[in-house]
Design a protein around this motif. Structure first.
Motif, PDB file in Angstrom:
ATOM      1  N   TYR A 163       0.809  -1.230   0.000  1.00 18.89           N
ATOM      2  CA  TYR A 163       0.000   0.000   0.000  1.00 18.89           C
ATOM      3  C   TYR A 163       0.842   1.280   0.000  1.00 18.89           C
ATOM      4  O   TYR A 163       0.291   2.373   0.072  1.00 18.89           O
ATOM      5  CB  TYR A 163      -0.959  -0.012   1.207  1.00 18.89           C
ATOM      6  N   ILE A 165       2.527   2.702   2.212  1.00 17.37           N
ATOM      7  CA  ILE A 165       2.333   3.526   3.415  1.00 17.37           C
ATOM      8  C   ILE A 165       3.520   3.248   4.332  1.00 17.37           C
ATOM      9  O   ILE A 165       3.802   2.091   4.654  1.00 17.37           O
ATOM     10  CB  ILE A 165       1.017   3.157   4.152  1.00 17.37           C
ATOM     11  N   ASN A 365     -14.522   0.977   3.712  1.00 15.68           N
ATOM     12  CA  ASN A 365     -14.195   2.352   3.325  1.00 15.68           C
ATOM     13  C   ASN A 365     -13.622   3.172   4.488  1.00 15.68           C
ATOM     14  O   ASN A 365     -13.995   4.330   4.701  1.00 15.68           O
ATOM     15  CB  ASN A 365     -15.444   3.036   2.735  1.00 15.68           C
ATOM     16  N   PRO A 367      -9.693   4.050   6.563  1.00 20.28           N
ATOM     17  CA  PRO A 367      -8.242   3.917   6.368  1.00 20.28           C
ATOM     18  C   PRO A 367      -7.754   2.574   6.922  1.00 20.28           C
ATOM     19  O   PRO A 367      -8.115   2.200   8.045  1.00 20.28           O
ATOM     20  CB  PRO A 367      -7.667   5.092   7.181  1.00 20.28           C
ATOM     21  N   TYR A 370      -6.311   2.165  10.521  1.00 16.13           N
ATOM     22  CA  TYR A 370      -7.200   2.182  11.691  1.00 16.13           C
ATOM     23  C   TYR A 370      -7.566   0.769  12.129  1.00 16.13           C
ATOM     24  O   TYR A 370      -7.743   0.510  13.320  1.00 16.13           O
ATOM     25  CB  TYR A 370      -8.498   2.952  11.391  1.00 16.13           C
TER      26      TYR A 370
END
Length: 433
Positions: A163, A165, A365, A367, A370
Motif C-alpha cells: 500500500y 504507506i 471504506n 483507512p 485504523y
C-alpha cells in the motif's frame, strides 16, 4: 501448515517460492523479492543489536539497575521486574527477556521460602505475581517498538510493499509505547491489588540479591560501554530520523538503513585492532533467529500473492455489501485475533490475517491503518495459556503457577486489552493518522 505447525513455521514460509510460480500466481523473481524486503533487514539489524546486548550481558545489567532503583518492598520489587522486563522487551526478544529475568526472580522467591515463617500464602501470591508480571510485561513490552515483536514488522512490511504507506520507527512508538505502558500498569494493579495481594509480606534481603547479582557482573566493561554507545546512537537515529532528513534532504535515511548501520558498527568497529577483537564476530549470528527472517519473507510473499490473485479485492467487495457496522466489525476482528493467538504463533497468524483485514478495511471504506494496527497489536496480547507465548511457557516451567491461575488472570487482561484496542481504533488512531 502454519495453524497446525505440522512442520516448522519457517519451513512453511518457503512454500510461496515453490507454489506461486508453479500455479502462475507470481513469477519467482517477484516472490523472492519479498524475502529480501527492507523490513526483513530492519529486523535483522534489530536482532544483531539484541545479540550484542546479550553477548556482553548489558541487558542483565540494565534490568538489575532498574529493579534496584524501584525499591525493595514486595510490590515495588514486582513493579521493578515488570518495568525492567517491559523495557528490555522493546529491544530484545521477549523470550530472551524472560530467560534473563527468571533466575533473578527465583533468587528473590527463595529468600521467602527460606525465611522464618516458611512459604506462606502472601509469599505464594508474591511468587505468582512476579512470575506472571515477568511473562506479561515481556509480551506487552514488545508492542512499543517496530523491532520489539515480529508481528509489528510484518504489518510495517505489508503496508510498505502493498500500500506504499510508511510508518517510521518514531511514529510506531507514538502508538505502541503509550499502549504498552498503560497495559503493563493495568497488569501490575490486577496482579497486586485484585488477584494476588500480599498485604502482610515484608522482606529486607531482596536488595542483597540484586546487589550480589550486580556484583557478579563486576564493573561496566569497556565492551559494554561500546555496545551501549552504538545502541544509543542507533535508537537516537531511529527516533529523530525525520528531523535529520529534513535538515539533510539528500540523505534520505530509512529505518532499515539505520538498523544496518547499527549492525555493521558492531561487526566492523574494532574493539582491539591489534588482537583483531570486534564486539561481534560472524559466528555469533548462529544464535540469530534466521527462521523468523524467512517467516517475514513468507508472510510478505503470501500477502503479495493474495493481493495479485484478487482475494483481497474479493473480501473487500463482500464486506462492502454487508450491513455489519464498522465498530462491531473492528471489535470482532480484534477478539478473533486475540483469542486465536492463544493457540497459534502470533507471527504466522498476523501473516495470514493482516492482508485479509486490509481487504475488510477497504470494503468498509475506512483507512486500513485504523483497522490493521489494533488487530496486529491484538496478536501480542496472549496472556491466558502457557503455550501462547514463550515467556508464558518459561515462567510456567518455574513451577510456581498453575494453568488455572494463568488462565484466570489472563482472561481478565485479555478482556481489558480488547477494550483498550477498541478505544485505540475509535479515538486514538484518527488523532495520530
Amino acid at each position: 501448515w502454519w495453524i497446525t505447525e505440522a512442520v516448522s513455521i519457517s519451513v512453511t514460509a518457503l512454500l510461496p517460492l515453490l507454489l506461486f510460480p508453479i500455479f502462475k500466481v507470481m513469477p519467482i523473481a517477484d516472490v523472492g523479492a519479498n524475502y529480501g524486503s527492507p523490513i526483513v533487514f530492519l529486523f535483522f539489524g534489530g536482532f544483531v543489536l539484541a545479540l550484542a546486548l546479550e553477548k556482553v550481558n548489558l541487558h542483565k545489567r540494565i534490568a538489575l539497575n532498574i529493579i534496584k532503583k524501584t525499591g525493595t518492598t514486595p510490590n515495588k520489587v514486582i513493579l521493578g521486574f515488570m518495568i525492567a522486563t517491559g523495557f528490555m522487551s522493546m529491544w530484545i526478544s521477549n523470550t530472551a527477556c524472560a530467560v534473563v529475568m527468571l533466575p533473578i526472580a527465583l533468587s528473590v522467591i527463595h529468600l521467602l521460602i527460606d525465611d522464618a515463617d516458611g512459604f506462606t500464602k502472601d509469599d505464594q501470591n508474591f511468587a505468582i505475581s512476579v512470575m506472571l508480571g515477568i511473562a506479561f510485561a515481556a509480551n506487552a513490552g514488545g508492542i512499543a517498538t517496530v523491532i520489539g515483536t515480529p508481528p509489528n514488522s510484518i504489518l510495517i512490511g505489508l503496508l510498505e510493499n502493498e500500500y506504499h504507506i510508511e510508518i517510521s520507527f518514531f511514529k510506531w512508538m507514538i502508538i505502541g509505547l503509550p499502549f504498552s505502558i498503560i497495559l503493563i500498569a493495568i497488569i501490575y494493579f490486577v496482579l497486586i491489588k485484585w488477584m494476588f495481594p500480599n498485604k502482610g509480606l515484608v522482606f529486607n534481603t531482596s536488595k542483597d540479591v540484586i546487589d550480589s547479582e550486580l556484583k557478579k557482573l563486576g564493573k561496566t566493561s569497556a565492551k559494554e560501554k561500546r555496545v551501549l554507545l552504538i545502541f544509543a546512537v542507533t535508537v537516537f537515529l531511529w527516533v529523530f530520523r525525520s528531523v535529520i532528513n529534513s535538515i539533510i534532504p539528500n540523505l534520505d535515511l530509512s529505518d532499515t538503513m539505520i538498523s544496518i548501520f547499527g549492525a555493521l558498527a558492531l561487526f566492523t568497529i574494532p574493539f582491539n585492532l591489534k588482537k583483531g577483537d570486534f564486539i561481534l564476530q560472524w559466528n555469533d549470528t548462529q544464535k540469530l533467529a534466521w527462521g523468523i527472517l524467512i517467516l517475514f519473507g513468507g508472510g510478505l510473499a503470501l500477502a503479495n500473492g493474495m493481493s495479485d490473485s484478487g482475494i483481497v479485492d474479493m473480501i473487500a467487495t463482500s464486506i462492502s455489501t454487508s450491513n455489519i457496522g464498522v465498530l462491531l466489525t473492528a471489535t470482532l476482528l480484534i477478539i478473533l485475533m486475540l483469542f486465536m493467538t492463544e493457540l497459534m504463533s502470533n507471527v504466522a497468524l498476523t501473516a495470514v490475517l493482516a492482508p485479509v483485514v486490509a481487504g475488510i478495511a477497504i470494503g468498509l471504506n475506512i483507512p486500513i491503518l485504523y483497522l490493521l494496527i489494533p488487530v496486529t497489536i491484538a496478536s501480542s496480547c496472549a496472556f491466558m495459556l502457557p503455550m501462547a507465548t514463550p515467556p508464558n511457557a518459561i515462567v510456567f516451567a518455574s513451577g510456581y503457577i498453575k494453568v488455572s491461575e494463568m488462565a484466570r488472570v489472563g482472561l481478565i487482561i485479555n478482556l481489558i486489552s480488547i477494550v483498550l484496542l477498541v478505544l485505540m481504533f475509535k479515538f486514538f488512531l484518527p488523532l495520530v493518522f
